[in-house]
Design a protein around this motif. Structure first.
Motif: not given
Length: 358
Positions: A64-79, A83-92
């Motif tokens: 249901d939800v993906i938590g993103i805890y990757t380096p800062d410059h990758l956040h936008a891509k991973h978020v 979203l494109l795969h229908g997931k809610h998102v938590v991003c640090t």
């Protein structure tokens, strides 16, 4: 019960602990490009469903939800991919590192209808929660000003190669915490002015950006606030000093939340001073391993709050819009350090055509 996938197992270590101990979440998959780290976390938590392929996790319809805890410059891509795969998102925090990505992400969230929550964890620590509750209950009257700081002896960071790169800034990595406290209580910041320096210790180590900073903020209604941070020098003992503090001064009283020390004090509208100290049990909940280097308890608090927002359909804050404005404010602060002049937040937002959503 909602299912959770974690991308990035450095900071994601605290998230693993938080999800596994929560009754509101089920951990489905963990992911990191470094398989050695995947195996290390699998053994540490006795949770062995891992992958090194983010796409595999994205394709899992049970998450249901993906938590993103990757380096800062990758956040936008991973978020975006989540979203494109229908997931809610938590991003640090910080949510993104380039405001050029903001409009696309805002549009994509609106298009998908999925929730995005910024893991600004400091709001979810015990003293900060108590301070907010007292503030909203009117215990200190009308807010006049806020002072917040984050001072820590992080000289050990200087031993890390990435900390000496041009891209590493304590402004984003450290000072963003007290800045978030300012925005929590004064959301309509209009202008910021600040000064910074690299300490002699930082210079000797080869640090590229400021490790000592002081800022003044002005809100649109005229109220002011201050933020300070220092990161490469010794600090006072906790009984006299606090690693991170937020002080609210109001018309009828004042309050102080001391983050790492689990300490809260309020002189309320009756004139009575109260001091609250939380004990070992609470300390163990928040700081579960390696002293205070990982604070999984507040991660658990914010993830359970986000779970409620999904199941009850309310907005969990900081949401994407608030996260983006905070990045714009941090960029304004960075610009003030470089120019030695005040910088207006609206000027930053206009630069990226973001003024309309604020």
């Amino acid at each position: 019960m909602l299912t959770f996938g974690i991308l990035g197992l450095g900071e994601g270590r605290s998230t693993m602990s938080a999800v596994l101990q929560s009754k509101k979440w089920q951990l489905k998959t963990i992911c990191d490009y470094n398989e050695v780290l995947c195996k290390q976390r699998a053994e540490e938590f006795n949770f062995h469903h891992y992958t090194t392929d983010y796409n595999e996790m994205l394709q899992d319809v049970e998450i249901d939800v993906i938590g993103i805890y990757t380096p800062d410059h990758l956040h936008a891509k991973h978020v975006k991919e989540a979203l494109l795969h229908g997931k809610h998102v938590v991003c640090t925090k910080p949510f993104i590192d380039d405001l050029n990505d903001a409009k696309e992400l805002l549009a994509l969230q609106k298009q998908t209808g999925k929730k995005v929550f910024v893991g600004q964890s400091s709001r979810f620590f015990e003293p900060a929660k108590r301070q907010r509750n007292d503030f909203e209950a009117g215990e200190i009257g009308e807010l006049i000003t806020i002072e917040s700081n984050y001072n820590a002896d992080h000289r050990w960071f200087l031993e890390k190669k990435w900390a000496l790169e041009d891209s590493f800034k304590w402004l984003y990595g450290g000072l963003s915490h007290p800045v978030d406290f300012i925005r929590w209580y004064l959301p309509n910041i209009e202008e910021v002015m600040g000064y910074g320096m690299i300490s002699s210790i930082g210079k000797a180590a080869g640090l590229k950006n400021e490790d000592t900073m002081h800022f003044i903020f002005k809100a649109k209604d005229g109220r002011i606030a201050s933020v300070s941070g220092s990161y490469t020098c010794p600090t006072q003992p906790a009984k006299r000093d606090s690693g991170m503090t937020c002080i609210l001064r109001g018309t009828k009283g004042s309050s102080q939340a001391d983050y790492h020390e689990l300490r809260y004090a309020i002189t309320d509208k009756t004139g009575e001073e109260k001091i609250i100290l939380w004990g070992d049990e609470t300390l163990k909940y928040y700081f579960r391993f390696e002293g205070q280097s990982h604070h999984a308890g507040e991660y658990q608090n914010y993830l359970e709050y986000f779970a409620d927002s999904i199941e009850q359909n309310f907005t969990a804050f900081p949401d994407m819009s608030e996260g983006i404005i905070t990045i714009a404010l941090l960029q304004a602060m960075d610009e003030s350090l470089k120019t030695g002049k005040p910088v207006k937040l609206d000027d930053i937002l206009k630069r990226y055509s973001l003024e309309s959503f604020k």
